[in-house]
Design a protein around this motif. Sequence first.
Motif, mmCIF file in Angstrom:
data_model
loop_
_atom_site.group_PDB
_atom_site.id
_atom_site.type_symbol
_atom_site.label_atom_id
_atom_site.label_comp_id
_atom_site.label_asym_id
_atom_site.label_seq_id
_atom_site.Cartn_x
_atom_site.Cartn_y
_atom_site.Cartn_z
ATOM 1 N N HIS A 1 -0.458 14.175 7.339
ATOM 2 C CA HIS A 1 -1.792 14.347 6.751
ATOM 3 C C HIS A 1 -1.706 14.367 5.219
ATOM 4 O O HIS A 1 -2.482 13.693 4.538
ATOM 5 C CB HIS A 1 -2.438 15.633 7.265
ATOM 6 N N ILE A 2 -0.750 15.114 4.694
ATOM 7 C CA ILE A 2 -0.604 15.208 3.234
ATOM 8 C C ILE A 2 -0.197 13.857 2.648
ATOM 9 O O ILE A 2 -0.701 13.451 1.600
ATOM 10 C CB ILE A 2 0.394 16.322 2.856
ATOM 11 N N VAL A 3 0.689 13.140 3.330
ATOM 12 C CA VAL A 3 1.092 11.800 2.879
ATOM 13 C C VAL A 3 -0.132 10.894 2.790
ATOM 14 O O VAL A 3 -0.320 10.178 1.797
ATOM 15 C CB VAL A 3 2.158 11.190 3.826
ATOM 16 N N ASN A 4 -0.984 10.928 3.808
ATOM 17 C CA ASN A 4 -2.185 10.080 3.807
ATOM 18 C C ASN A 4 -3.119 10.441 2.655
ATOM 19 O O ASN A 4 -3.672 9.559 1.998
ATOM 20 C CB ASN A 4 -2.917 10.190 5.143
ATOM 21 N N VAL A 5 -3.298 11.733 2.400
ATOM 22 C CA VAL A 5 -4.163 12.162 1.295
ATOM 23 C C VAL A 5 -3.585 11.705 -0.043
ATOM 24 O O VAL A 5 -4.287 11.124 -0.875
ATOM 25 C CB VAL A 5 -4.363 13.699 1.318
ATOM 26 N N VAL A 6 -2.296 11.959 -0.259
ATOM 27 C CA VAL A 6 -1.663 11.599 -1.529
ATOM 28 C C VAL A 6 -1.692 10.090 -1.731
ATOM 29 O O VAL A 6 -2.051 9.607 -2.808
ATOM 30 C CB VAL A 6 -0.211 12.142 -1.601
ATOM 31 N N ASN A 7 -1.348 9.335 -0.697
ATOM 32 C CA ASN A 7 -1.344 7.874 -0.829
ATOM 33 C C ASN A 7 -2.743 7.328 -1.068
ATOM 34 O O ASN A 7 -2.915 6.313 -1.740
ATOM 35 C CB ASN A 7 -0.701 7.217 0.395
ATOM 36 N N GLY A 8 -3.768 8.003 -0.562
ATOM 37 C CA GLY A 8 -5.149 7.600 -0.825
ATOM 38 C C GLY A 8 -5.552 7.811 -2.269
ATOM 39 O O GLY A 8 -6.477 7.174 -2.770
ATOM 40 N N LEU A 9 -4.862 8.703 -2.978
ATOM 41 C CA LEU A 9 -5.178 8.984 -4.377
ATOM 42 C C LEU A 9 -4.398 8.105 -5.359
ATOM 43 O O LEU A 9 -4.751 8.031 -6.532
ATOM 44 C CB LEU A 9 -4.860 10.455 -4.690
ATOM 45 N N LEU A 10 -3.337 7.454 -4.863
ATOM 46 C CA LEU A 10 -2.472 6.658 -5.749
ATOM 47 C C LEU A 10 -3.039 5.254 -5.967
ATOM 48 O O LEU A 10 -3.894 4.782 -5.221
ATOM 49 C CB LEU A 10 -1.068 6.563 -5.147
ATOM 50 N N TRP A 11 -2.522 4.595 -7.004
ATOM 51 C CA TRP A 11 -2.905 3.213 -7.284
ATOM 52 C C TRP A 11 -2.453 2.322 -6.141
ATOM 53 O O TRP A 11 -1.472 2.611 -5.456
ATOM 54 C CB TRP A 11 -2.257 2.720 -8.579
ATOM 55 N N GLU A 12 -3.143 1.214 -5.995
ATOM 56 C CA GLU A 12 -2.807 0.270 -4.933
ATOM 57 C C GLU A 12 -1.367 -0.219 -5.113
ATOM 58 O O GLU A 12 -0.930 -0.526 -6.222
ATOM 59 C CB GLU A 12 -3.770 -0.921 -4.971
ATOM 60 N N GLY A 13 -0.651 -0.255 -4.034
ATOM 61 C CA GLY A 13 0.742 -0.689 -4.071
ATOM 62 C C GLY A 13 1.729 0.458 -4.212
ATOM 63 O O GLY A 13 2.914 0.293 -3.956
ATOM 64 N N MET A 14 1.249 1.604 -4.635
ATOM 65 C CA MET A 14 2.133 2.776 -4.737
ATOM 66 C C MET A 14 2.031 3.576 -3.447
ATOM 67 O O MET A 14 0.943 3.771 -2.913
ATOM 68 C CB MET A 14 1.724 3.679 -5.900
ATOM 69 N N ILE A 15 3.169 4.021 -2.947
ATOM 70 C CA ILE A 15 3.160 4.884 -1.768
ATOM 71 C C ILE A 15 4.174 6.009 -1.949
ATOM 72 O O ILE A 15 5.149 5.876 -2.684
ATOM 73 C CB ILE A 15 3.472 4.117 -0.467
ATOM 74 N N VAL A 16 3.908 7.097 -1.287
ATOM 75 C CA VAL A 16 4.836 8.229 -1.239
ATOM 76 C C VAL A 16 5.217 8.411 0.220
ATOM 77 O O VAL A 16 4.358 8.408 1.105
ATOM 78 C CB VAL A 16 4.172 9.516 -1.787
ATOM 79 N N THR A 17 6.501 8.562 0.474
ATOM 80 C CA THR A 17 6.965 8.710 1.852
ATOM 81 C C THR A 17 6.899 10.166 2.303
ATOM 82 O O THR A 17 6.801 11.085 1.488
ATOM 83 C CB THR A 17 8.419 8.223 1.987
ATOM 84 N N GLU A 18 6.962 10.352 3.600
ATOM 85 C CA GLU A 18 6.965 11.704 4.165
ATOM 86 C C GLU A 18 8.188 12.487 3.672
ATOM 87 O O GLU A 18 8.105 13.680 3.401
ATOM 88 C CB GLU A 18 6.954 11.641 5.691
ATOM 89 N N HIS A 19 9.316 11.800 3.529
ATOM 90 C CA HIS A 19 10.530 12.458 3.041
ATOM 91 C C HIS A 19 10.302 13.056 1.652
ATOM 92 O O HIS A 19 10.659 14.210 1.391
ATOM 93 C CB HIS A 19 11.688 11.451 3.013
ATOM 94 N N VAL A 20 9.681 12.285 0.765
ATOM 95 C CA VAL A 20 9.409 12.753 -0.597
ATOM 96 C C VAL A 20 8.433 13.934 -0.567
ATOM 97 O O VAL A 20 8.633 14.934 -1.268
ATOM 98 C CB VAL A 20 8.871 11.600 -1.484
ATOM 99 N N ILE A 21 7.395 13.836 0.255
ATOM 100 C CA ILE A 21 6.421 14.930 0.368
ATOM 101 C C ILE A 21 7.095 16.207 0.853
ATOM 102 O O ILE A 21 6.845 17.300 0.333
ATOM 103 C CB ILE A 21 5.253 14.534 1.317
ATOM 104 N N ARG A 22 7.956 16.092 1.840
ATOM 105 C CA ARG A 22 8.650 17.280 2.366
ATOM 106 C C ARG A 22 9.533 17.931 1.293
ATOM 107 O O ARG A 22 9.556 19.146 1.152
ATOM 108 C CB ARG A 22 9.496 16.915 3.587
ATOM 109 N N LYS A 23 10.249 17.116 0.552
ATOM 110 C CA LYS A 23 11.134 17.664 -0.490
ATOM 111 C C LYS A 23 10.315 18.291 -1.621
ATOM 112 O O LYS A 23 10.670 19.340 -2.157
ATOM 113 C CB LYS A 23 12.071 16.584 -1.044
ATOM 114 N N MET A 24 9.196 17.639 -1.972
ATOM 115 C CA MET A 24 8.317 18.210 -3.003
ATOM 116 C C MET A 24 7.719 19.534 -2.523
ATOM 117 O O MET A 24 7.564 20.467 -3.310
ATOM 118 C CB MET A 24 7.201 17.216 -3.363
#
Length: 157
Positions: free
Chosen positions: A49-72
């Motif tokens: 859920h958090i990955v989807n929210v964060v990726n929805g806020l980023l510029w097109e073409g940018m993504i954050v993975t679940e691994h990065v979200i968990r570590k953050m």
Amino acid sequence: MSIIDVYKKKKNLSGVKKVASALLLLSWVVFIWHNSMEGAGASGMRSTHIVNVVNGLLWEGMIVTEHVIRKMAHFLEYAVEGILAVFLFRAFEVGVTKNLCGGALLGVMTALIDETIQLFSVGRNGAVEDVWIDFGGFALGFLISVMLCKLRQGDCD
């Protein structure tokens, strides 16, 4: 108001600060450990859920993975713990900069217990890498709080 009245009022506020800071820190550590007790399914759903929210806020073409979200998330949880530890040290007038080892021990022990809890949570595992990430977050939160305290008051002890 006499000097004695001011002293009594300050002493009463000091007690409130001690109790409040201890309860805040304890509550936060329980929150961290509670998150570690969650099974992989529940934890994964929250992360997705958090990955989807964060990726929805980023510029097109940018993504954050679940691994990065968990570590953050690990890093940020422990940064808050570091900030709350400084509040606790100051409330008890322990001398924050004189007791960096005590702060470091608190951060490391919380992280070690956290990762140990994950060893017993369904579908989860503890990782040495996460202890370092957790401690890095704690240290950053602790040090930023100390620096802000010194800038504001000139002394943190």
